[in-house]
Write a protein that holds these residues in place. Structure first.
Motif, PDB file in Angstrom:
ATOM      1  N   LEU A   1       0.821  -1.206   0.000  1.00 45.18           N
ATOM      2  CA  LEU A   1       0.000   0.000   0.000  1.00 45.18           C
ATOM      3  C   LEU A   1       0.859   1.261   0.000  1.00 45.18           C
ATOM      4  CD1 LEU A   1      -2.858  -1.130   2.402  1.00 45.18           C
ATOM      5  CD2 LEU A   1      -2.992  -0.789  -0.081  1.00 45.18           C
ATOM      6  N   ASP A   2       2.049   1.177   0.603  1.00 45.36           N
ATOM      7  CA  ASP A   2       2.962   2.318   0.606  1.00 45.36           C
ATOM      8  C   ASP A   2       3.810   2.394  -0.661  1.00 45.36           C
ATOM      9  OD1 ASP A   2       2.176   3.292   3.063  1.00 45.36           O
ATOM     10  OD2 ASP A   2       3.764   2.264   4.174  1.00 45.36           O
ATOM     11  N   ARG A   3       4.169   1.239  -1.218  1.00 45.56           N
ATOM     12  CA  ARG A   3       5.095   1.181  -2.345  1.00 45.56           C
ATOM     13  C   ARG A   3       4.576   0.241  -3.425  1.00 45.56           C
ATOM     14  NH1 ARG A   3      10.285   2.521  -0.175  1.00 45.56           N
ATOM     15  NH2 ARG A   3      10.800   3.206  -2.247  1.00 45.56           N
ATOM     16  N   PRO A   4       3.438   0.533  -4.035  1.00 45.60           N
ATOM     17  CA  PRO A   4       2.850  -0.420  -4.991  1.00 45.60           C
ATOM     18  C   PRO A   4       3.722  -0.717  -6.201  1.00 45.60           C
ATOM     19  CG  PRO A   4       1.719   1.691  -5.080  1.00 45.60           C
ATOM     20  CD  PRO A   4       2.648   1.748  -3.904  1.00 45.60           C
TER      21      PRO A   4
ATOM     22  N   LEU B   1      -2.590  -9.865  -3.743  1.00 46.86           N
ATOM     23  CA  LEU B   1      -2.035  -8.762  -2.950  1.00 46.86           C
ATOM     24  C   LEU B   1      -1.554  -7.637  -3.865  1.00 46.86           C
ATOM     25  CD1 LEU B   1       0.360  -9.085   0.037  1.00 46.86           C
ATOM     26  CD2 LEU B   1       0.922  -7.575  -1.831  1.00 46.86           C
ATOM     27  N   ALA B   2      -0.808  -7.989  -4.906  1.00 47.41           N
ATOM     28  CA  ALA B   2      -0.272  -6.972  -5.820  1.00 47.41           C
ATOM     29  C   ALA B   2      -1.385  -6.229  -6.542  1.00 47.41           C
ATOM     30  CB  ALA B   2       0.683  -7.623  -6.816  1.00 47.41           C
ATOM     31  N   VAL B   3      -2.331  -6.969  -7.099  1.00 53.86           N
ATOM     32  CA  VAL B   3      -3.414  -6.345  -7.871  1.00 53.86           C
ATOM     33  C   VAL B   3      -4.302  -5.489  -6.976  1.00 53.86           C
ATOM     34  CG1 VAL B   3      -5.510  -6.838  -9.194  1.00 53.86           C
ATOM     35  CG2 VAL B   3      -3.398  -8.090  -9.678  1.00 53.86           C
ATOM     36  N   LEU B   4      -4.690  -6.031  -5.832  1.00 57.13           N
ATOM     37  CA  LEU B   4      -5.603  -5.298  -4.942  1.00 57.13           C
ATOM     38  C   LEU B   4      -4.941  -4.078  -4.319  1.00 57.13           C
ATOM     39  CD1 LEU B   4      -7.384  -8.339  -3.274  1.00 57.13           C
ATOM     40  CD2 LEU B   4      -8.328  -6.764  -4.992  1.00 57.13           C
ATOM     41  N   SER B   5      -3.666  -4.157  -4.030  1.00 61.31           N
ATOM     42  CA  SER B   5      -2.961  -2.992  -3.475  1.00 61.31           C
ATOM     43  C   SER B   5      -2.878  -1.870  -4.494  1.00 61.31           C
ATOM     44  CB  SER B   5      -1.569  -3.393  -2.996  1.00 61.31           C
ATOM     45  OG  SER B   5      -1.660  -4.326  -1.950  1.00 61.31           O
ATOM     46  N   LEU B   6      -2.615  -2.228  -5.750  1.00 63.11           N
ATOM     47  CA  LEU B   6      -2.619  -1.205  -6.802  1.00 63.11           C
ATOM     48  C   LEU B   6      -3.997  -0.581  -6.940  1.00 63.11           C
ATOM     49  CD1 LEU B   6      -0.465  -2.964  -9.545  1.00 63.11           C
ATOM     50  CD2 LEU B   6       0.113  -0.845  -8.362  1.00 63.11           C
ATOM     51  N   ALA B   7      -5.037  -1.427  -6.927  1.00 67.40           N
ATOM     52  CA  ALA B   7      -6.406  -0.918  -7.044  1.00 67.40           C
ATOM     53  C   ALA B   7      -6.767  -0.026  -5.860  1.00 67.40           C
ATOM     54  CB  ALA B   7      -7.390  -2.081  -7.154  1.00 67.40           C
ATOM     55  N   ALA B   8      -6.358  -0.416  -4.663  1.00 67.86           N
ATOM     56  CA  ALA B   8      -6.646   0.397  -3.472  1.00 67.86           C
ATOM     57  C   ALA B   8      -5.987   1.761  -3.576  1.00 67.86           C
ATOM     58  CB  ALA B   8      -6.168  -0.334  -2.214  1.00 67.86           C
TER      59      ALA B   8
ATOM     60  N   GLU C   1      -8.280   4.183  -1.412  1.00 68.43           N
ATOM     61  CA  GLU C   1      -8.910   3.416  -0.335  1.00 68.43           C
ATOM     62  C   GLU C   1      -7.906   2.544   0.417  1.00 68.43           C
ATOM     63  OE1 GLU C   1     -11.929   3.486   0.813  1.00 68.43           O
ATOM     64  OE2 GLU C   1     -12.759   4.857  -0.665  1.00 68.43           O
ATOM     65  N   ARG C   2      -6.712   3.047   0.615  1.00 65.37           N
ATOM     66  CA  ARG C   2      -5.668   2.236   1.243  1.00 65.37           C
ATOM     67  C   ARG C   2      -6.081   1.713   2.612  1.00 65.37           C
ATOM     68  NH1 ARG C   2      -0.188   5.496   0.317  1.00 65.37           N
ATOM     69  NH2 ARG C   2       0.148   4.489   2.288  1.00 65.37           N
ATOM     70  N   THR C   3      -6.564   2.559   3.482  1.00 66.30           N
ATOM     71  CA  THR C   3      -6.925   2.136   4.830  1.00 66.30           C
ATOM     72  C   THR C   3      -8.175   1.272   4.827  1.00 66.30           C
ATOM     73  OG1 THR C   3      -5.953   4.165   5.708  1.00 66.30           O
ATOM     74  CG2 THR C   3      -7.451   2.965   7.148  1.00 66.30           C
ATOM     75  N   GLY C   4      -9.188   1.677   4.088  1.00 64.84           N
ATOM     76  CA  GLY C   4     -10.446   0.940   4.070  1.00 64.84           C
ATOM     77  C   GLY C   4     -10.341  -0.442   3.454  1.00 64.84           C
TER      78      GLY C   4
ATOM     79  N   ARG D   1      -7.490  -2.314   3.323  1.00 59.02           N
ATOM     80  CA  ARG D   1      -6.425  -3.149   3.893  1.00 59.02           C
ATOM     81  C   ARG D   1      -6.953  -4.445   4.501  1.00 59.02           C
ATOM     82  NH1 ARG D   1      -4.009  -4.598   8.539  1.00 59.02           N
ATOM     83  NH2 ARG D   1      -1.738  -4.837   8.539  1.00 59.02           N
ATOM     84  N   PRO D   2      -7.932  -4.399   5.435  1.00 67.82           N
ATOM     85  CA  PRO D   2      -8.368  -5.665   6.042  1.00 67.82           C
ATOM     86  C   PRO D   2      -8.996  -6.617   5.028  1.00 67.82           C
ATOM     87  CG  PRO D   2      -9.785  -3.852   6.732  1.00 67.82           C
ATOM     88  CD  PRO D   2      -8.641  -3.243   5.984  1.00 67.82           C
ATOM     89  N   HIS D   3      -9.624  -6.076   4.004  1.00 61.20           N
ATOM     90  CA  HIS D   3     -10.232  -6.928   2.982  1.00 61.20           C
ATOM     91  C   HIS D   3      -9.172  -7.576   2.096  1.00 61.20           C
ATOM     92  CE1 HIS D   3     -14.045  -5.388   4.291  1.00 61.20           C
ATOM     93  NE2 HIS D   3     -13.629  -4.152   4.088  1.00 61.20           N
ATOM     94  N   ILE D   4      -8.095  -6.843   1.829  1.00 64.53           N
ATOM     95  CA  ILE D   4      -7.001  -7.425   1.050  1.00 64.53           C
ATOM     96  C   ILE D   4      -6.370  -8.577   1.822  1.00 64.53           C
ATOM     97  CG2 ILE D   4      -4.728  -6.987   0.036  1.00 64.53           C
ATOM     98  CD1 ILE D   4      -5.695  -4.073  -0.472  1.00 64.53           C
ATOM     99  N   VAL D   5      -6.105  -8.351   3.111  1.00 60.27           N
ATOM    100  CA  VAL D   5      -5.528  -9.418   3.943  1.00 60.27           C
ATOM    101  C   VAL D   5      -6.462 -10.621   3.964  1.00 60.27           C
ATOM    102  CG1 VAL D   5      -4.827 -10.063   6.287  1.00 60.27           C
ATOM    103  CG2 VAL D   5      -4.138  -7.839   5.347  1.00 60.27           C
ATOM    104  N   ALA D   6      -7.767 -10.400   4.171  1.00 60.92           N
ATOM    105  CA  ALA D   6      -8.734 -11.504   4.225  1.00 60.92           C
ATOM    106  C   ALA D   6      -8.794 -12.257   2.899  1.00 60.92           C
ATOM    107  CB  ALA D   6     -10.120 -10.977   4.597  1.00 60.92           C
ATOM    108  N   THR D   7      -8.755 -11.535   1.788  1.00 54.55           N
ATOM    109  CA  THR D   7      -8.788 -12.173   0.471  1.00 54.55           C
ATOM    110  C   THR D   7      -7.549 -13.038   0.261  1.00 54.55           C
ATOM    111  OG1 THR D   7     -10.112 -10.382  -0.453  1.00 54.55           O
ATOM    112  CG2 THR D   7      -8.859 -11.726  -2.019  1.00 54.55           C
ATOM    113  N   CYS D   8      -6.394 -12.519   0.659  1.00 56.22           N
ATOM    114  CA  CYS D   8      -5.156 -13.288   0.522  1.00 56.22           C
ATOM    115  C   CYS D   8      -5.168 -14.521   1.423  1.00 56.22           C
ATOM    116  CB  CYS D   8      -3.950 -12.407   0.824  1.00 56.22           C
ATOM    117  SG  CYS D   8      -3.709 -11.081  -0.385  1.00 56.22           S
ATOM    118  N   LEU D   9      -5.711 -14.389   2.627  1.00 50.57           N
ATOM    119  CA  LEU D   9      -5.837 -15.546   3.515  1.00 50.57           C
ATOM    120  C   LEU D   9      -6.768 -16.586   2.904  1.00 50.57           C
ATOM    121  CD1 LEU D   9      -5.945 -13.805   7.000  1.00 50.57           C
ATOM    122  CD2 LEU D   9      -4.214 -15.439   6.214  1.00 50.57           C
ATOM    123  N   ASP D  10      -7.853 -16.126   2.284  1.00 46.89           N
ATOM    124  CA  ASP D  10      -8.748 -17.049   1.578  1.00 46.89           C
ATOM    125  C   ASP D  10      -7.983 -17.807   0.497  1.00 46.89           C
ATOM    126  OD1 ASP D  10     -10.999 -16.477   3.057  1.00 46.89           O
ATOM    127  OD2 ASP D  10     -11.980 -15.294   1.497  1.00 46.89           O
ATOM    128  N   ALA D  11      -7.160 -17.086  -0.259  1.00 44.60           N
ATOM    129  CA  ALA D  11      -6.384 -17.731  -1.322  1.00 44.60           C
ATOM    130  C   ALA D  11      -5.445 -18.796  -0.760  1.00 44.60           C
ATOM    131  CB  ALA D  11      -5.587 -16.685  -2.103  1.00 44.60           C
TER     132      ALA D  11
END
Length: 198
Positions: free
Chosen positions: A96-99, A155-162, A167-170, A172-182
């Motif tokens: 999110l800081d360095r996409p 993670l890469a795609v969703l962070s770029l989209a965020a 929407e970096r802060t909003g 973040r938890p959804h990106i982590v959850a999606t990656c955990l699902d994967a």
């Protein structure tokens, strides 16, 4: 310790260059394109990085340092969900800081370019990204390998989209959850929403 102005400018240059290298490859990315992307003249860019090789090497070094830092922060955790979650949280924060740098590091996972040896193997640099997840890509379980690659690609795609959506802060938890699902941890601690649990 606060960063100097030069350090800040160098970080911005590396981020912009990494993004272009990830999108177009080393060979197809010109110094002028990097200079234009970061708002400098070509001469101004060359003042910071004297060659395209030096610029690419500096971006690789940042990727390597970040990967080693994350690995160091999870290495003492046993393989499993807690380690994977911690690794993903750290990697998402970096992304999110360095996409651009994350796109450069993880791009070869989803589209290796064997004709461009500079950008085609950065993720293979010592396999550090896989070590973070306690995985040997050569001998490890193929399902685990696919899941880790899927999580990192998401993670890469969703962070770029965020970042693009602001929407970096909003997100973040959804990106982590999606990656955990994967990774196979379905619905492992889904983030709260304003309507209750997701």
């Amino acid at each position: 310790m606060p960063r100097s102005f030069r350090e800040h400018v160098d970080e911005e240059i590396l981020e912009g260059a990494a993004s272009l290298f990830a999108q177009h490859g080393f060979a197809q990315t010109s110094l002028q394109a990097v200079a234009d992307a970061v708002g400098l003249s070509k001469a101004g860019l060359l003042h910071h990085f004297p060659t395209k090789d030096a610029l690419f090497t500096a971006a690789q070094d940042v990727v390597r340092v970040q990967s080693e830092r994350v690995h160091g922060m999870v290495a003492d955790l046993p393989p499993g969900q807690a380690r994977d979650r911690r690794a993903l949280e750290l990697l998402v924060d970096i992304a999110l800081d360095r996409p651009g740098l994350v796109a450069l590091a993880l791009g070869p996972l989803s589209h290796p370019d064997t004709s461009d040896p500079k950008t085609g193997d950065i993720a293979g640099d010592g396999g550090r990204i896989f070590e973070i997840f306690a995985l040997d890509p050569q001998t490890g379980d193929p399902e685990r390998l696919v899941r880790v690659m899927g999580a990192l690609s998401a993670l890469a795609v969703l962070s770029l989209a965020a970042n693009r959506a602001g929407e970096r802060t909003g997100w973040r938890p959804h990106i982590v959850a999606t990656c955990l699902d994967a990774l196979g941890y379905h619905h492992a601690a889904r983030p709260e929403t304003e309507h209750g649990k997701a």
